[in-house]
Design an enzyme around this catalytic site. Structure first.
Site, PDB file in Angstrom:
ATOM      1  N   ARG A   1       0.837  -1.191   0.000  1.00 41.24           N
ATOM      2  CA  ARG A   1       0.000   0.000   0.000  1.00 41.24           C
ATOM      3  C   ARG A   1       0.879   1.250   0.000  1.00 41.24           C
ATOM      4  O   ARG A   1       1.771   1.380   0.839  1.00 41.24           O
ATOM      5  CB  ARG A   1      -0.929   0.002   1.214  1.00 41.24           C
TER       6      ARG A   1
ATOM      7  N   ARG B   1      10.445   7.224   3.735  1.00 42.30           N
ATOM      8  CA  ARG B   1      10.387   8.668   3.922  1.00 42.30           C
ATOM      9  C   ARG B   1      11.069   9.103   5.220  1.00 42.30           C
ATOM     10  O   ARG B   1      11.682  10.178   5.292  1.00 42.30           O
ATOM     11  CB  ARG B   1       8.942   9.143   3.882  1.00 42.30           C
TER      12      ARG B   1
ATOM     13  N   ASP C   1       1.265   5.574   0.053  1.00 41.76           N
ATOM     14  CA  ASP C   1       0.616   6.715   0.690  1.00 41.76           C
ATOM     15  C   ASP C   1       0.175   7.755  -0.328  1.00 41.76           C
ATOM     16  O   ASP C   1       0.526   7.690  -1.513  1.00 41.76           O
ATOM     17  CB  ASP C   1       1.581   7.377   1.680  1.00 41.76           C
TER      18      ASP C   1
ATOM     19  N   TYR D   1      12.143   0.556  -3.707  1.00 39.32           N
ATOM     20  CA  TYR D   1      11.626   1.912  -3.837  1.00 39.32           C
ATOM     21  C   TYR D   1      12.702   2.831  -4.401  1.00 39.32           C
ATOM     22  O   TYR D   1      13.891   2.679  -4.077  1.00 39.32           O
ATOM     23  CB  TYR D   1      11.193   2.462  -2.477  1.00 39.32           C
TER      24      TYR D   1
END
Length: 269
Positions: free
Chosen positions: A49, A196, A51, A109
């Site tokens: 999932r 992040r 953001d 990522y």
């Protein structure tokens, strides 16, 4: 029949991946399109999932459907009902043992950071931005302590639903190309906001606010309050999800990202 799909999306206008009552998520858009094409409600299960504001280059989902369609039909038919910011890249029939989330062995990522005194409107929503120069050597030195299996509680969101904060971070690469700095994070799995939060800490080191060894202290503390604030989502991309070879999951079409070539050809390091 179980079908897997590879999805790309621009997350700028969406409230993340997971379905919400207002219907402004990537999952909502995809499931509406699938229902339009298949003429029956279809629920998708996702690999990871993302953001609000986070993009997908190689997102993977699966669903079960009691109807026969050619693989190319799932691609073209679903895309006909999707907004221009979301597109199915491939479809593949899978055995019942395949699970988009639990069969995944690793995730990668990318983070793209624009470093310039003035922000670029052409990169809005596509890259993070910082106006001060960064010490890349210090950032690389700081990142070394993160490689391996660790308790990443210091980089975990308070809303994280993962059963354990222990993850295996396989790789962190940092490369520069002009005014852009490219980060690649590869792990067996990530906690909510983990990338992040790591970005916030690496940038704090790069700006000289902390020495490189500070990041090891933050990691060892397992305390989120010791880490830097969560960095902006705009430059974050779920690039690829890895699966066992037996499933023969198609590779993510990373070439469609304008800066993805940084990882496949020479660049300043």
């Amino acid at each position: 029949m179980r079908i897997a799909l590879g999805i790309q999306y621009d997350g700028t206008a969406f409230c993340g991946w997971q379905s919400q009552p207002q219907g402004k998520t990537v999952q909502d858009a995809l499931e509406r399109a699938l229902e339009e094409f298949a003429r029956v409600p279809i629920h998708t299960v996702v690999a990871g999932r993302t953001d609000t504001g986070v993009h997908g280059l190689g997102q993977v989902v699966h669903f079960d459907a009691d109807l026969e369609r050619a693989e190319f039909s799932w691609v073209r038919g679903t895309n006909a009902f999707l907004p221009t910011t979301v597109a199915v890249q491939w479809a593949k029939a899978m055995p019942e043992t395949f699970h988009a989330r639990f069969s995944a062995s690793e995730r990668t990522y990318y983070y793209v950071l624009h470093v310039h005194p003035v922000r670029s409107p052409l990169l809005a929503g596509r890259a993070g931005w910082i106006y001060t120069p960064l010490d890349l050597d210090a950032m690389r030195e700081a990142a070394r302590c993160l490689i391996g299996e660790h308790d990443f509680s210091a980089f975990r969101s308070s809303e994280c639903q993962a059963k354990t904060p222990i993850k295996h971070l396989h790789q962190i690469d940092i490369r520069s190309c002009g005014d852009l700095i490219h980060f690649r994070f590869r792990a067996n799995a990530f906690l909510h906001h983990m990338v992040r939060n790591l970005m916030g800490c690496l940038i704090a080191v790069g700006r000289g606010r902390y020495p490189a060894e500070w990041l090891a202290e933050v990691l060892a503390s397992r305390n989120r309050d010791r880490a830097a604030p969560t960095f902006m989502p705009e430059g974050l991309y779920l690039a690829q999800v890895g699966y066992p070879e037996a499933f023969a999951v198609p590779p993510a079409p990373l070439g469609s990202a304008p800066w993805s070539g940084i990882w496949s050809k020479g660049a300043q390091t």
